[in-house]
Design an enzyme around this catalytic site. Structure first.
Site, PDB file in Angstrom:
ATOM      1  CG  ASP A 584      57.738  11.564  33.113  1.00 23.41           C
ATOM      2  OD1 ASP A 584      56.494  11.655  33.090  1.00 23.41           O
ATOM      3  OD2 ASP A 584      58.346  10.485  33.233  1.00 23.41           O
ATOM      4  CD  GLU A 587      52.223  13.197  37.008  1.00 22.67           C
ATOM      5  OE1 GLU A 587      53.311  12.901  37.530  1.00 22.67           O
ATOM      6  OE2 GLU A 587      52.081  13.312  35.791  1.00 22.67           O
ATOM      7  CG  ASP A 663      53.662   5.791  31.852  1.00 25.65           C
ATOM      8  OD1 ASP A 663      54.209   6.458  30.948  1.00 25.65           O
ATOM      9  OD2 ASP A 663      54.097   5.755  33.005  1.00 25.65           O
TER      10      ASP A 663
HETATM   11  C1  GLC Z   1      57.245   7.763  33.166  1.00 23.60           C
HETATM   12  C2  GLC Z   1      56.862   8.397  31.835  1.00 23.60           C
HETATM   13  C3  GLC Z   1      57.470   7.613  30.712  1.00 23.60           C
HETATM   14  C4  GLC Z   1      58.973   7.553  30.881  1.00 23.60           C
HETATM   15  C5  GLC Z   1      59.325   6.959  32.243  1.00 23.60           C
HETATM   16  C6  GLC Z   1      60.808   7.023  32.522  1.00 23.60           C
HETATM   17  O1  GLC Z   1      56.662   6.516  33.308  1.00 23.60           O
HETATM   18  O2  GLC Z   1      55.483   8.523  31.695  1.00 23.60           O
HETATM   19  O3  GLC Z   1      57.132   8.192  29.472  1.00 23.60           O
HETATM   20  O4  GLC Z   1      59.531   6.786  29.880  1.00 23.60           O
HETATM   21  O5  GLC Z   1      58.653   7.660  33.264  1.00 23.60           O
HETATM   22  O6  GLC Z   1      61.284   8.318  32.496  1.00 23.60           O
END
Ligand code: GLC
Length: 999
Positions: A584, A587, A663
């Protein structure tokens, strides 16, 4: 799964008016929420502002004020606007809680504000906007607040372009008509051609500016074009392209009066001399790509480049990677590529988490693919400002693109993925149903969760651990209080058939004593100071604040960093036994400021020597993390098919993992968007896609959740996930009915598992996605090119999932040229017709094209619960004379033996030889794996009468008494009630054999 045509079902759904959930991540601080409760006011919920005014590049937060007038029921909104630069633009979106109908205010230039009312239904502008000039001012407007069903209003900028040097050209491109941009004296064309020299497949185009362009004919259908300002073409660092070796093209090169002609067997390339242009033509002379030139805008620091082209007549444009919005087609859109943490994005949000600068242009007759291989911030403008023209460009770097000519969109995608790579076979469990939330907070929660799934008999393969399993959100640590016996917990669940995926974030907390930070300072000898992290220009470590606090970021393309990073997985992957990983924030996302690392951060290129800026490598950072992760896991667990799910990506990521669309939100708009977003990613080479089922931000209504479970099953990544402060979102929290809806949806996914697996194999071999837009399978029917709520799952199944709130009917269009059947039914529909079906909450409208065969199996609670689970093929009658081919793929499912040739590929050809006769021809194209199942069954649908004969070319098939087909020999029976003929054949008789049926 009852799906009835024109029958009446009463349908009830609950409207759940959820107060806005305050799931606000630090990257999206909620600004002060003006709250007011009016005694008689129509709204009992206070007015909220969600999000912030600092868009991803801005350092400032424009101030705003909002007020609800209890007497008039009007909201007054005032947003402070800083001075605008020439060509500056602000656009704010005011929307209801659902991000449904919206009102957009934008100011292109000058003091005449432009107001667009997308839908005045929910938010009517009563007054304003007002007082806004280039010198800044207040954007004032008043909204009618009398609609009680829309209690919440949020304000968020959609396209806020701050004063940042990198946006000088953005402003030009976005604010003026394109014609003005190219006419602007600062934009220069590339001049005229003086000569063209051929060197094998490469053509050097000498320009009268002293510069050269390089054109390489890679194959009869793929041409690679490069043009830069340095004449240095030695270095060809591409993060995406891994293969430039194709079948050698036939090339015929000739100089004509006005152009140079390069003719291949399939395509003519015409290099126009004055001015320099590269056109492409069909063999019959039809122009399929009319180049309108490459233009450059130079500053001391960089060269901005764009390429302009004429659209094909009647062209439609698809692909472009990860795109929000309700349509698959992107005509009329300007799209930016800049990987962004887009928490709570809407259908209007431009760039999202990943960059795949590839698109398909088609008018139904011609199919072109264009891959713009430039990692800087880039753009596509598809007929947004000028009709019949498009352009693409980047804020720096080369004009480097591939032109791909295909006979259809499949051929374009196949060739694009030949260039950029195809997916590996994932472990089979990755294709099951997955359950996630941010976060399951303790071992007990996981035990309860798992027990619930098994007790409630909702199949589940995989459970996710989000950031709370870590100690204070630090990657590669475990919170010993929440998860004191992680290994034991995992093992006990694995014994019950579950697999686990845990999240790993790229940012590494600056904290002495934290083993990853400490080792990252000393483990990477390629850096003089042995550090593994990226640096600021002054040599200090580049920093950004993310979940654990101030953090540093690995320099992932470097070999020493790959080595170090990979080894970090040892504990979780080898000792604890986590099955897969979840990348995650790649970016790379940071909080505040420009929401990523400073653009002058220095990052090493894959060649290990060149150091480039983050401005160049931003869009590939997440991909570099993904590659390092996979490399590490492959070293630690060489036999495993190591599975990684990622958010940030660049073109070519399909070789390394799966993607989810970040998200999203729990609303109907996002359910609908799930389809075009998934389809466009698939067209962009990434098959392993999915959205958070149920939506991440906010809370779905029971109906919405049920519908999402039904839609999600047709995307390879099928995962329920929700945000930190969202209420529980497991399938049983919405009441018994929705629990049943969910169970049936997941069961259907598991029944279709053989198909899902075969499609995965097809993607591994050809790059074609599982979920396909209708035009990919029905290119000749021009009316399907604009359909966004129906799609194909594979070549034969057509999904018309219900995505409208409160729907009691579903209209379905049947593509022309063939008839269609209801899945597992005998109802037949004519191609070219539209039918309306009654639907209830259990309906998943699903259709099969005539002549097709679809494999199914019995439901399992996880992918390998049963040792033996024989396949039943659904066989649908075809048009007389038609032929349909199916490939059944089987292997050991989780390990890499298939790469050594240990698999089985059975080709089945279904022929409708006459209206009363069908044949199935079997042939093992590859037979180096023995599945545990010893037979398969064929259910011939719509068999109008008992067969006169059922026979095999070699061997016999006997009619059985009753309906019990034997397990140790071939046999058949006819069910006259359902008009289905069941035939069972042993695997051992299949090779080079044909089943003949006459009625
Ligand atoms: C980001 C991700 C999400 C995850 C969160 C916490 O927002 O896109 O899927 O649950 O981080 O790790």
């Amino acid at each position: 799964m009852q799906f009835q045509r024109l029958s009446s079902y009463s349908f009830a759904f609950i409207i759940l008016l959820t107060a806005i959930t305050a799931c606000v991540s630090p990257s999206n601080p909620k600004l002060a929420a003006p709250e007011k409760e009016c005694e008689q006011a129509p709204y009992s919920v206070p007015l909220y502002v969600r999000g912030s005014f600092n868009d991803w590049m801005s350092e400032t937060h424009p101030k705003y004020e909002m007020d609800l007038n209890c007497e008039t029921s009007e909201y007054t909104v005032a947003i402070d606007i800083p001075p605008l630069k020439e060509g500056g633009k602000y656009a704010f979106k005011v929307a209801d809680e659902d991000w449904g109908p919206s009102t957009t205010f934008s100011v292109p230039e000058g003091d005449e504000p432009l107001i667009e009312l997308d839908s005045p239904k929910a938010l009517t502008t009563v007054k304003g906007p007002d007082v806004l000039t280039e010198a800044g001012g207040k954007l004032l407007f008043t909204l009618d607040a009398t609609n009680p069903s829309e209690p919440t209003v949020k304000v968020e900028p959609t396209d806020y372009i701050p004063e940042h040097p990198i946006f000088d050209v953005d402003r030009l491109l976005n604010s003026y008509q394109f014609e003005n941009v190219v006419r602007d004296k600062e934009w220069k064309g590339t001049g005229n051609v003086s000569k063209v020299k051929q060197k094998g497949q490469v053509f050097w185009v000498h320009l009268d500016t002293g510069l050269k362009a390089r054109i390489e004919v890679l194959s009869d259908k793929i041409v690679h074009m490069r043009h830069n300002d340095t004449n240095d073409y030695e270095n060809d660092i591409s993060y995406a392209v891994i293969n430039r070796k194709f079948d050698t093209p036939t090339i015929n090169f000739k100089e004509e009066q006005e152009y140079f002609a390069i003719k291949t067997a399939e395509l003519d390339v015409e290099i126009n001399k004055k001015p320099f242009r590269v056109h492409f033509k069909e063999k019959d002379g039809t122009v399929i790509h009319q180049d309108l030139g490459v233009y450059k805008h130079k500053t001391d620091e960089r060269t901005y480049i764009i390429k302009k082209a004429k659209s094909l007549e009647g062209a439609r444009y698809y692909g472009f990677g990860e795109r929000s919005g309700f349509t698959t087609k992107k005509n009329g859109e300007a799209m930016r590529n800049w990987n962004k943490d887009a928490y709570g994005y809407s259908e209007h949000t431009d760039n999202l988490y990943s960059t795949i600068p590839f698109f398909i242009e088609t008018n139904g007759k011609f199919f072109n693919g264009v891959f713009f291989d430039n990692s800087y911030q880039s753009y596509f403008n598809i007929e947004k400002y000028v009709e019949d023209e498009y352009f693409f460009g980047a804020t720096d770097g080369e004009m480097d693109y591939y032109f791909i000519h295909g006979n259809d969109s499949k051929e374009v995608v196949e060739q694009y993925t030949e260039l950029t790579g195809r997916m590996q076979m994932p472990p089979k469990w990755a294709l099951g149903f997955h359950q996630c939330r941010y976060s399951y907070m303790s071992e007990q929660e996981i035990y309860d969760l798992a027990r619930n799934f098994r007790e409630k008999k909702i199949p589940l393969d995989t459970i996710y651990l989000d950031i709370h399993y870590m100690d204070s959100f630090k990657s590669f640590t475990v919170d010993k209080e929440r998860f004191p016996n992680l290994k034991k917990m995992i093992k006990e669940h694995q014994d019950q058939g579950f697999t686990f995926i845990s999240i790993i974030d790229p940012h590494i907390k600056i904290e002495e004593g934290y083993h990853v930070y400490d080792s990252g300072l000393t483990s990477c000898p390629q850096a003089k100071d042995n550090t593994c992290f990226v640096k600021a220009p002054d040599g200090s470590l580049a920093q950004g604040e993310v979940w654990p606090g101030d953090s540093v970021f690995p320099d992932y393309f470097r070999d020493d960093v790959i080595e170090w990073w990979g080894e970090l997985y040892r504990e979780l992957a080898v000792d604890v036994g986590i099955d897969g990983f979840w990348n995650d924030m790649g970016e790379p996302a940071t909080f505040g400021g420009i929401k990523t690392l400073p653009l002058d951060t220095l990052i090493t290129e894959p060649d290990q020597k060149t150091v480039s800026t983050h401005a160049k490598l931003h869009n590939v950072y997440g991909f570099s993390q993904l590659q390092a992760t996979l490399d590490g896991l492959d070293k630690l667990r060489p036999d495993n098919r190591n599975y990684v799910l990622a958010r940030a990506a660049y073109a070519g990521m399909q070789r390394t993992g799966a993607i989810w669309t970040g998200d999203n939100s729990s609303n109907w708009a996002h359910l609908k968007m799930n389809i075009p977003m998934g389809l466009n990613l698939g067209l962009s080479g990434i098959s392993m896609v999915g959205a958070d089922v149920g939506g991440f931000v906010g809370a779905p209504t029971p109906e919405l959740f049920g519908r999402w479970m039904q839609l999600g099953l047709f995307f390879p990544v099928y995962r329920n996930h929700t945000a930190l402060k969202s209420p529980p979102q497991e399938p049983w929290v919405f009441g018994e009915e929705i629990e049943k809806v969910s169970r049936e949806a997941v069961e259907l996914r598991y029944e279709l598992f053989p198909l899902v697996y075969d499609l995965t194999y097809e993607s591994h071999k050809t790059g074609l996605p599982h979920a396909r837009p209708l035009f990919m399978e029905n290119p000749e029917d021009l009316s399907v090119y604009d359909i966004d709520d129906q799609f194909h799952f594979g070549d034969a199944l057509m999904v018309a999932a219900v995505v409208e709130e409160g729907a009691t009917q579903r209209k379905v269009y049947f593509p022309k040229g063939k008839n269609w059947y209801t899945f597992r039914g005998n109802q037949k529909f004519e191609g070219g017709s539209t039918e309306s079906f009654d639907v209830d909450i259990f309906s998943i409208p699903l259709f099969v094209k005539e002549g097709a065969i679809i494999p199914t199996q019995g439901v399992e609670q996880y992918y390998d619960e049963l040792e033996v689970n024989p396949i039943t093929f659904e066989v649908y009658p075809g048009a007389v004379g038609s032929q349909y081919e199916y490939t059944l793929y089987r292997d050991a499912e989780v390990k890499k033996e298939y790469l050594k040739g240990e698999y089985q590929e059975l080709h089945i050809t279904h022929q409708q030889s006459a209206s009363n006769s069908q044949t199935l021809a079997f042939n093992f194209a590859h037979n180096n794996y023995t599945p545990p199942e010893k037979y398969m069954t064929f259910a011939f649908r719509d068999a109008q009468s008992a067969p006169r004969s059922v026979s095999l070319s070699v061997g016999s098939v006997d009619k059985v008494n009753g309906t019990d087909l034997p397990e140790d020999k071939n046999g058949f029976y006819y069910d006259s009630k359902t008009k289905v003929l069941y035939v069972r054949l042993l695997d051992e008789v299949l090779d080079n054999n044909t089943l003949n049926i006459t009625y």
